[in-house]
Design a protein around this motif. Sequence first.
Motif, PDB file in Angstrom:
ATOM      1  N   LYS A   1     -25.615   4.044   4.612  1.00  0.00           N
ATOM      2  CA  LYS A   1     -25.439   3.410   3.309  1.00  0.00           C
ATOM      3  C   LYS A   1     -24.448   2.255   3.341  1.00  0.00           C
ATOM      4  N   PHE A   2     -23.824   2.026   4.512  1.00  0.00           N
ATOM      5  CA  PHE A   2     -22.852   0.931   4.611  1.00  0.00           C
ATOM      6  C   PHE A   2     -23.519  -0.235   5.330  1.00  0.00           C
ATOM      7  N   LYS A   3     -23.777  -1.316   4.596  1.00  0.00           N
ATOM      8  CA  LYS A   3     -24.484  -2.463   5.169  1.00  0.00           C
ATOM      9  C   LYS A   3     -23.740  -3.041   6.366  1.00  0.00           C
ATOM     10  N   HIS A   4     -22.414  -3.004   6.332  1.00  0.00           N
ATOM     11  CA  HIS A   4     -21.645  -3.656   7.385  1.00  0.00           C
ATOM     12  C   HIS A   4     -21.032  -2.651   8.349  1.00  0.00           C
ATOM     13  N   TYR A   5     -21.629  -1.452   8.419  1.00  0.00           N
ATOM     14  CA  TYR A   5     -21.080  -0.420   9.290  1.00  0.00           C
ATOM     15  C   TYR A   5     -20.962  -0.931  10.721  1.00  0.00           C
ATOM     16  N   GLY A   6     -21.955  -1.696  11.135  1.00  0.00           N
ATOM     17  CA  GLY A   6     -21.966  -2.211  12.502  1.00  0.00           C
ATOM     18  C   GLY A   6     -20.879  -3.225  12.772  1.00  0.00           C
ATOM     19  N   ASP A   7     -20.350  -3.823  11.706  1.00  0.00           N
ATOM     20  CA  ASP A   7     -19.312  -4.837  11.900  1.00  0.00           C
ATOM     21  C   ASP A   7     -17.907  -4.237  11.916  1.00  0.00           C
ATOM     22  N   LEU A   8     -17.795  -2.970  11.541  1.00  0.00           N
ATOM     23  CA  LEU A   8     -16.473  -2.333  11.530  1.00  0.00           C
ATOM     24  C   LEU A   8     -15.940  -2.228  12.953  1.00  0.00           C
ATOM     25  N   LEU A   9     -14.662  -2.490  13.100  1.00  0.00           N
ATOM     26  CA  LEU A   9     -14.035  -2.282  14.400  1.00  0.00           C
ATOM     27  C   LEU A   9     -14.012  -0.773  14.649  1.00  0.00           C
ATOM     28  N   PRO A  10     -14.329  -0.364  15.884  1.00  0.00           N
ATOM     29  CA  PRO A  10     -14.465   1.081  16.167  1.00  0.00           C
ATOM     30  C   PRO A  10     -13.214   1.873  15.761  1.00  0.00           C
ATOM     31  N   ARG A  11     -12.046   1.261  15.874  1.00  0.00           N
ATOM     32  CA  ARG A  11     -10.828   2.019  15.570  1.00  0.00           C
ATOM     33  C   ARG A  11     -10.696   2.355  14.082  1.00  0.00           C
ATOM     34  N   PHE A  12     -11.575   1.737  13.278  1.00  0.00           N
ATOM     35  CA  PHE A  12     -11.500   2.045  11.847  1.00  0.00           C
ATOM     36  C   PHE A  12     -12.569   3.041  11.404  1.00  0.00           C
ATOM     37  N   ILE A  13     -13.191   3.669  12.395  1.00  0.00           N
ATOM     38  CA  ILE A  13     -14.148   4.731  12.062  1.00  0.00           C
ATOM     39  C   ILE A  13     -13.561   6.045  12.569  1.00  0.00           C
ATOM     40  N   ASN A  14     -13.281   6.955  11.630  1.00  0.00           N
ATOM     41  CA  ASN A  14     -12.678   8.222  12.001  1.00  0.00           C
ATOM     42  C   ASN A  14     -13.763   9.287  12.024  1.00  0.00           C
ATOM     43  N   LYS A  15     -13.928   9.901  13.210  1.00  0.00           N
ATOM     44  CA  LYS A  15     -15.039  10.846  13.367  1.00  0.00           C
ATOM     45  C   LYS A  15     -14.541  12.263  13.618  1.00  0.00           C
TER      46      LYS A  15
ATOM     47  N   VAL B   1     -18.936  11.234  10.664  1.00  0.00           N
ATOM     48  CA  VAL B   1     -17.883  10.304  10.251  1.00  0.00           C
ATOM     49  C   VAL B   1     -17.062  10.915   9.114  1.00  0.00           C
ATOM     50  N   ALA B   2     -15.777  11.034   9.347  1.00  0.00           N
ATOM     51  CA  ALA B   2     -14.901  11.652   8.347  1.00  0.00           C
ATOM     52  C   ALA B   2     -14.244  10.615   7.443  1.00  0.00           C
ATOM     53  N   GLY B   3     -13.979   9.430   7.993  1.00  0.00           N
ATOM     54  CA  GLY B   3     -13.306   8.417   7.183  1.00  0.00           C
ATOM     55  C   GLY B   3     -13.610   7.011   7.674  1.00  0.00           C
ATOM     56  N   ILE B   4     -13.522   6.061   6.756  1.00  0.00           N
ATOM     57  CA  ILE B   4     -13.747   4.647   7.086  1.00  0.00           C
ATOM     58  C   ILE B   4     -12.476   3.889   6.722  1.00  0.00           C
ATOM     59  N   GLY B   5     -12.083   2.970   7.606  1.00  0.00           N
ATOM     60  CA  GLY B   5     -10.837   2.216   7.393  1.00  0.00           C
ATOM     61  C   GLY B   5     -10.713   1.641   5.990  1.00  0.00           C
TER      62      GLY B   5
ATOM     63  N   ASN C   1      -7.437   5.589   5.948  1.00  0.00           N
ATOM     64  CA  ASN C   1      -8.897   5.704   5.777  1.00  0.00           C
ATOM     65  C   ASN C   1      -9.249   6.010   4.339  1.00  0.00           C
ATOM     66  N   TRP C   2     -10.511   5.671   3.999  1.00  0.00           N
ATOM     67  CA  TRP C   2     -11.092   6.244   2.791  1.00  0.00           C
ATOM     68  C   TRP C   2     -11.704   7.568   3.191  1.00  0.00           C
ATOM     69  N   VAL C   3     -11.287   8.630   2.516  1.00  0.00           N
ATOM     70  CA  VAL C   3     -11.905   9.927   2.796  1.00  0.00           C
ATOM     71  C   VAL C   3     -12.394  10.521   1.480  1.00  0.00           C
ATOM     72  N   LEU C   4     -13.451  11.327   1.585  1.00  0.00           N
ATOM     73  CA  LEU C   4     -14.083  11.892   0.397  1.00  0.00           C
ATOM     74  C   LEU C   4     -13.863  13.406   0.402  1.00  0.00           C
ATOM     75  N   SER C   5     -13.223  13.884  -0.649  1.00  0.00           N
ATOM     76  CA  SER C   5     -12.952  15.328  -0.723  1.00  0.00           C
ATOM     77  C   SER C   5     -14.247  16.107  -0.809  1.00  0.00           C
TER      78      SER C   5
END
Lengths: 345, 362, 284
Positions: free
Chosen positions: B119-133, B139-143, B277-281
């Motif tokens: 659902k994130f159009k620019h997921y591929g452009d995120l720097l890997p360090r900003f994807i928390n898995k 994926v648990a959180g996005i920068g 990160n943005w995290v969703l409860s």
Amino acid sequence: MSGLDINAITKAFGNFIAVDNVRLNVPHGTFVCLLGPSGCGKTTLLRMIAGLEEPTSGAIVLDGEDITPLPTHKRNLGMVFQSLALFPHLSVGDNIAYALRIRGASKEEQKKRVDELLTLIHLPGFADRPVAKLSGGQRQRVAIARALALSPKLFLLDEPLSALDAKLREAMQVELRQLQQRLGITTIVVTHDQREAMTMADLVVVMGHGRILQAAPPIEIYRKPADAFVADFIGITNLLPAEVDSAGRTTILGTAIPGLAMPAGVTRASVSIRPEDVHLGQPGSRAITGQVTFVRDLGGTIETFVEVGSTSIIAVATPRERPNVSVGAKVGVTLPPESCVVLGS
Amino acid sequence: MNRLISTQVSRRSVLGAGLATAGVLAMPSILRAQDKSLKVGVYGGYFKKSFDEHVFPDFTKATGIAVESVAEPTGEAWLVQLEQAAKAGQAPADLSMMSQTSTLKGQSTELWTPLDTSKFKHYGDLLPRFINKYPDGRVAGIGAVAWWITLVSNTDVYKEAPTSWAAFWDKANEDKLGLLALASNSFLLEVTAKTFMGGTNALDTEEGLNKAFEKLAEVKPNVRLWYRDEAQFEQALKSGEIPMGQYYHDVTGLAIADGFHVRTTFPKEGGIQDSGNWVLSRASTKVDEAHAFIDYMSQPSMQGVMSRKVGTTPTLKKEVLDLTPAEFASVSSDIEPIIPRYDLYTSKADWINQKWTELIVG
Amino acid sequence: MRREAPKSFADYTPLLFPGLMLVVFFVVPFSTMIAVSFFKRNPAGFYTPDFVIDNYARFLTTFFAGVLGFSLMLAVLVAVCCVSIAFPFTYLLTKRSRRAQTLWLVGLLSVLSLSEVIIGFAWSTLFSQTAGITNLFVALGLMDKPVALLPTFGAVLAGMIYQALPYTILVLYPALVRLDPTLLEAARTLGASPVKAFFNVVTPALRNTIVATLIMVFVFALGSYLLPQILGRPRHWTLSVLITDQAIYQSNMPFAAAMAVFLVLISLALVGLTLLVGRRENAL
């Protein structure tokens, strides 16, 4: 010159003159009572003698030495405070030995003196008691003993007996006087109780508004008060208006008192006569006629209140000379001229 | 409490202003009552103010989703609250800004709803360090926001800019440094490993950690101040009282703009990059809205807005950004960053903390 | 007047409110803390109810013993310094006019309104090289060049004394105001100089007040955790600093609680010892 010389002492607190140009000579060994109502300056005078207040002007001379510039702790005096000011953290013995300890006296010396003083104040064996465990009278004696520990030249007491109940106070008055006579120490007591002053003093100094109103032996103060204030303050008195009539006779309440002379040039004055000097008898031309309004029979004495016009006269008699009067009766009041004191205005 | 005297409102909360702020929670500001809504937790103070001003209104305009912003307390207090609320099926906020360590701790209890990256159009452009898995790859959180800790110095005292973190070890700098007081916010172990031990992988073993501690111990004589409070060091740095140390790149930039004689340097080993990160409860039912928000925030244009208006580092690749070189340089660097070993602060937290405390106190 | 022993429940009602407050603000939090100190720490999460003594075991090392020892020493030193300064000061204050006393007390109260942070920053500026007091000394020709007086133990001590002094004075003030002034006068008439009388009459007469004040300042100083950080080096950090680290930065509540319980117990033991020694001396 031996004794205490108070030389024109004045103390002002701001605009308020507490002690106003007081002069007094106290010969060595004299017991002096400073007597007066509260606020008359007697305590301030005592505190200046002690060095606890600094005089605004004047000098205090003790045995020829001007002690005015000396701080309290170098004046060689003992003082008993109204609050007694016993040191709560020390035992009876340590309280009494305090002055000796300050001077570095040896333990034996301290103990010897403490025992001596405890015997003197009739509390032998009390040395180890905490002061909190003492009764009022005992605390009083300990405070006296503590002040006398160094055999001071001057013994000062500020309302020392005011915290005691009436009976104990009377006993302590006698005891204090006897103690002073035994030690022969120059003593100054501040009191507002004229009975106390009469009991103890060689010299009573009546003060009012910062000044000495009269300084004399007690009986003289009683018999010959210098003014209405002294007369009224010392004991109970009748203050009656006297005037010289056209015939040159001195009259009181309209009745001539033969033998009572007014000072030259004075036509009106107050006359003081003690209640025990007032005689009551049958109404007659030579007596002042009045009406008895109240009789208080106290057993030892009988007080009769007589109204003459708007003036009230009190007469005191012993039961033996009980006047035969009852409330509402007309009586004749006789004032012996030798008992009447014409007061200065 | 620390913040009261800080002239600039601090931007970070990872430092933890402590219990004082913990009480001041949940003061929601509702933008517009609408059908679709989302509660977003952001660090209180500067961040909340900036988001309320520059981000949330435009997001609502663009998507029709109303945002209720919640000021979150700092430290781990918010994590604790989310955790306890989730157990009761409640979500005090749907999305939250969460530090990396807290994100990892939340993973251990499956507190975060895994995100659907399609659902994130620019997921591929995120720097890997900003994807928390999660360990299993979900994926648990996005920068959300990122910032730098760099080598800062006072220009009056140091005419030449230092070039390497090794300056901290230079004997000439005795009693001149101001460093952060905790292992978990100074990341000096990582700096030591990157500068002297070939990279932060050296910290994988206990032996490596011990060596890093040993090397770090040599810094002690140079340290005048171990600070927990940002304002304390900032003041000393500006006055030259403590002329060198580690500090936040963005706040130092503001100080430079205000005319203070300080500089911030990306050392050749890289600056330290920390982020939230943005995290969703897992208790939240607003899954779609939350995805829409993360998607919105991860657009290059929004990252540009954030860099320019809020001063955060973009989470996307440099190529897709609309930042000028000067704008980029003010919030980031091309030098490869030192990424903190957040895993250490969950798995070996007490051990590291104890050794660290003994190192600096002892 | 003789007081009668309370008989019915109603006689105890005046105690209800203070009792309730004691329970709500002391018993409950402290019990919670004791309970948490035995909980199990989960490094990845928080803690789980349990009964483990690991938290206390971790504390029993020479490292923490050293920190605890330093904290106690610092608190004792602050207490002794504060009382030594405040006691004569307050005594002299009570001899001033009412107006002067009021002004001083209002001033002291206003110092109390300063937070520990503000005090810390004010002193760190005062002790700094660039803007500190030594610049004044240089201007006066007392020193050659300004120096930094912090971070040092002296700076920590000065800051903490400054912080605790108003409390000390305000605690001592009522006792000294009530002190019978004739005690000192009596000592003077007995041959003691005012200074001598102050030390061997006023001071011992207020011994219990002084001990109580020492204990209060000691406990107060023990809780200080910002000033040691701002004005001192890490070796001047108190146990309170480490407790704060654990509680707030490491989320290790069980360990923080264990340290706090330990600190409270040690302080209570010291306070108890002081009172015991005091009682024995009094009995002599």
